[in-house]
Structures are given as C-alpha cells and as structure tokens.
Design a protein around this motif. Structure first.
Motif, PDB file in Angstrom:
ATOM      1  N   LEU A   7       4.966  -3.393 -14.295  1.00 52.02           N
ATOM      2  CA  LEU A   7       4.660  -3.141 -12.889  1.00 52.02           C
ATOM      3  C   LEU A   7       5.448  -4.070 -11.967  1.00 52.02           C
ATOM      4  CD1 LEU A   7       0.789  -2.577 -12.980  1.00 52.02           C
ATOM      5  CD2 LEU A   7       2.629  -0.867 -12.956  1.00 52.02           C
ATOM      6  N   ARG A  38       7.269  -5.968  -2.134  1.00 50.88           N
ATOM      7  CA  ARG A  38       6.370  -6.358  -3.206  1.00 50.88           C
ATOM      8  C   ARG A  38       6.440  -5.339  -4.327  1.00 50.88           C
ATOM      9  NH1 ARG A  38       2.004  -9.669  -3.967  1.00 50.88           N
ATOM     10  NH2 ARG A  38       0.474  -8.962  -5.523  1.00 50.88           N
ATOM     11  N   SER A  39       6.201  -5.805  -5.537  1.00 48.63           N
ATOM     12  CA  SER A  39       6.132  -4.878  -6.662  1.00 48.63           C
ATOM     13  C   SER A  39       4.776  -4.166  -6.655  1.00 48.63           C
ATOM     14  CB  SER A  39       6.317  -5.634  -7.984  1.00 48.63           C
ATOM     15  OG  SER A  39       5.144  -6.373  -8.299  1.00 48.63           O
ATOM     16  N   ARG A  40       4.540  -3.352  -7.638  1.00 46.04           N
ATOM     17  CA  ARG A  40       3.272  -2.618  -7.729  1.00 46.04           C
ATOM     18  C   ARG A  40       2.136  -3.457  -8.313  1.00 46.04           C
ATOM     19  NH1 ARG A  40       5.037   3.549  -9.554  1.00 46.04           N
ATOM     20  NH2 ARG A  40       6.400   3.932  -7.761  1.00 46.04           N
ATOM     21  N   ASP A  68       6.695  -1.416  -4.738  1.00 45.13           N
ATOM     22  CA  ASP A  68       5.570  -0.708  -4.133  1.00 45.13           C
ATOM     23  C   ASP A  68       6.068   0.222  -3.037  1.00 45.13           C
ATOM     24  OD1 ASP A  68       2.864  -0.066  -3.640  1.00 45.13           O
ATOM     25  OD2 ASP A  68       2.795  -1.511  -1.999  1.00 45.13           O
ATOM     26  N   ASP A  69       6.990  -0.292  -2.195  1.00 46.70           N
ATOM     27  CA  ASP A  69       7.514   0.509  -1.088  1.00 46.70           C
ATOM     28  C   ASP A  69       8.829  -0.099  -0.619  1.00 46.70           C
ATOM     29  OD1 ASP A  69       7.944   2.188   1.033  1.00 46.70           O
ATOM     30  OD2 ASP A  69       6.364   1.359   2.302  1.00 46.70           O
ATOM     31  N   ARG A  89      -0.933  -5.891  -8.418  1.00 46.04           N
ATOM     32  CA  ARG A  89      -1.997  -6.125  -7.443  1.00 46.04           C
ATOM     33  C   ARG A  89      -2.380  -7.592  -7.308  1.00 46.04           C
ATOM     34  NH1 ARG A  89      -6.141  -1.963 -10.045  1.00 46.04           N
ATOM     35  NH2 ARG A  89      -5.270  -3.058 -11.846  1.00 46.04           N
TER      36      ARG A  89
END
Length: 255
Positions: free
Chosen positions: A87, A72-74, A92-93, A76
């Motif tokens: 973003l 997933r991207s950052r 994200d990870d 939310r």
C-alpha cells in the motif's frame, strides 16, 4: 584486554559496529547493554516518529525549485505502513500533481526514517540541485508520506519527468537511525522493478556519506542514465569521488 591496553580501541574508532564488547560472566558489561538498548530505542523512535510536513515543506520551499506538493500513499496509519508495504507503493491521489515535462523530479519520502528526511533532506536536495548541469530542468518537489520507494514511479510519471530521484529515509539500524538514500529511476512509470533503479545510500554526515559527495554521485548517475536511456544494473557509478569506507552507488536492492 592485553597488557598494553585496549586491543579493540583502534578498531572501534574505525567502525560503528559493536565489536569487542567485553564480557561479565555470561553477559556483556552493563554500559554496553545500556548503549545497545538506547540504540534500539532510537531506531524504533525513528520508524514511528511522524514527519512534520508543514515545517519540512517550508524548509524545502527555500531550495529554489518551487513550492512543494504533498501526496500520500494508500496507507492509513503507521502500523499499516509496516504491515502492508504494497500500500505504501500506491498513491492515494495524484490529482494535484502537474505535468511538467521536466528533466528531473524530486520525491522526498519519509520512508522508514522520517527523522532522516527531516534532518538531512533539505540540505541533500540543495546539494544535488547545485551539482546537476545547469541546462537540466527540475520539477517542483513532491513530499510523499507513508511512502515506499516505488511510489516515486507513480509520482514521476504524473510529473512527466525523465528521471525521478526518490530521497527516502532508510531503515534504521542499531548504529544509524538517520540515514537517507537516493533512488534514481529513469523514465519512471508504475511497474518498474528494483533492478531498474540505482541507489546511493548511507547519507548522514558527518559519519556517513556527505551531502556534496552524494550529490556528485547522483549527478553522475543522472547524466549516465540520460546517455544510456535507462537506469539500473546497466548503469554504474564512475565518479570515483568517494572516500575509503563510504557507500557509493549501485543498483537498488529494495527499500
């Protein structure tokens, strides 16, 4: 309208654009107005409809190139995705993404139309894999949510692939809400720009580009990128396999 019938009829049959709508006073006919509102609603729904990751991952697992990973991207939430494209380009990870050293990697991204990925993604990737030369190795696929195209650079670099193919839902329009694009980047790494990519767009059979036709173009671009050692503005589609009116490949022009 001419005495001989509907002048616009044959032209409408050749395009999805709204032409020759007619007029009632200062407005368009009620039927055309309702069609416009329906198309607008479909486009909005396509943007906001979340990808059913579990169902889609099960489908992708049947392709035969490995079990998919999910990143997933950052971003939310969907609102932030639309407000903050930056973003959506940052992971994200990536801790679970393995280094594969494969020739080709697939990133299956929801983009601006998760519906398009859900409806066409598995069949398109299956066609591309079949069109690639047998000697090329393919990394396990990665499903990316809340993703923009450039997220594929991070994922491709983490996978250690030579060429990354980002299959992503394109921005819905008032004619098409389920179109896919494939963005090719050779030697992916963070910081690549759009001029260093190639894009095959408008993939949504039966009206748009078909899976097999798109796969032939993508396979040709992969081969060309390997010969040139780069992708983007210097790499051209020479497949000549696309019919009249169908979109082929070019350098990328954004998301």
């Amino acid at each position: 309208m001419s005495a001989g019938g509907d002048f616009w009829g044959p032209l409408r049959a050749a395009t999805q654009a709204r032409i020759g709508l007619g007029r009632v006073g200062d407005g368009v006919p009620t039927a055309q107005l309702l069609e416009f509102r329906s198309a607008h609603a479909a486009a909005r729904d396509a943007v906001h409809q979340p990808l059913d990751v579990e169902t889609f991952a099960a489908q992708v697992g049947t392709i035969g190139i490995g079990d998919p990973l999910v990143v997933r991207s950052r971003v939310r939430d969907r609102g932030e995705y639309l407000r903050r494209p930056d973003l959506g380009r940052i992971p994200d990870d990536l801790g679970d993404v393995p280094v594969t050293g494969a020739d080709v990697g697939f990133v299956l991204a929801d983009g601006l139309s998760p519906r398009a990925l859900a409806e066409h993604g598995t069949a398109l990737v299956t066609a591309i894999v079949a069109a690639l030369p047998r000697h090329l190795t393919v990394a396990p696929p990665v499903i990316a949510t809340a993703a923009r195209v450039a997220l594929g650079d991070h994922i491709g670099a983490a996978l250690g692939v030579r060429t990354v193919l980002v299959v992503i839902g394109e921005r819905p329009g008032l004619s098409v809400a389920d179109s896919l694009g494939v963005y090719l980047t050779h030697e992916p790494r963070p910081g690549r720009v759009d001029a260093e990519r190639n894009c095959v767009s408008n993939i949504h059979p039966p009206v748009g580009l078909g899976y097999e036709a798109a796969a032939r173009v993508v396979a040709g671009l992969v081969a060309g990128a390997r010969r040139l050692g780069r992708s983007g503005v210097d790499l051209k589609d020479t497949s000549r396999a696309i019919g009249p009116g169908e979109t082929t490949a070019g350098s990328a022009g954004g998301e």
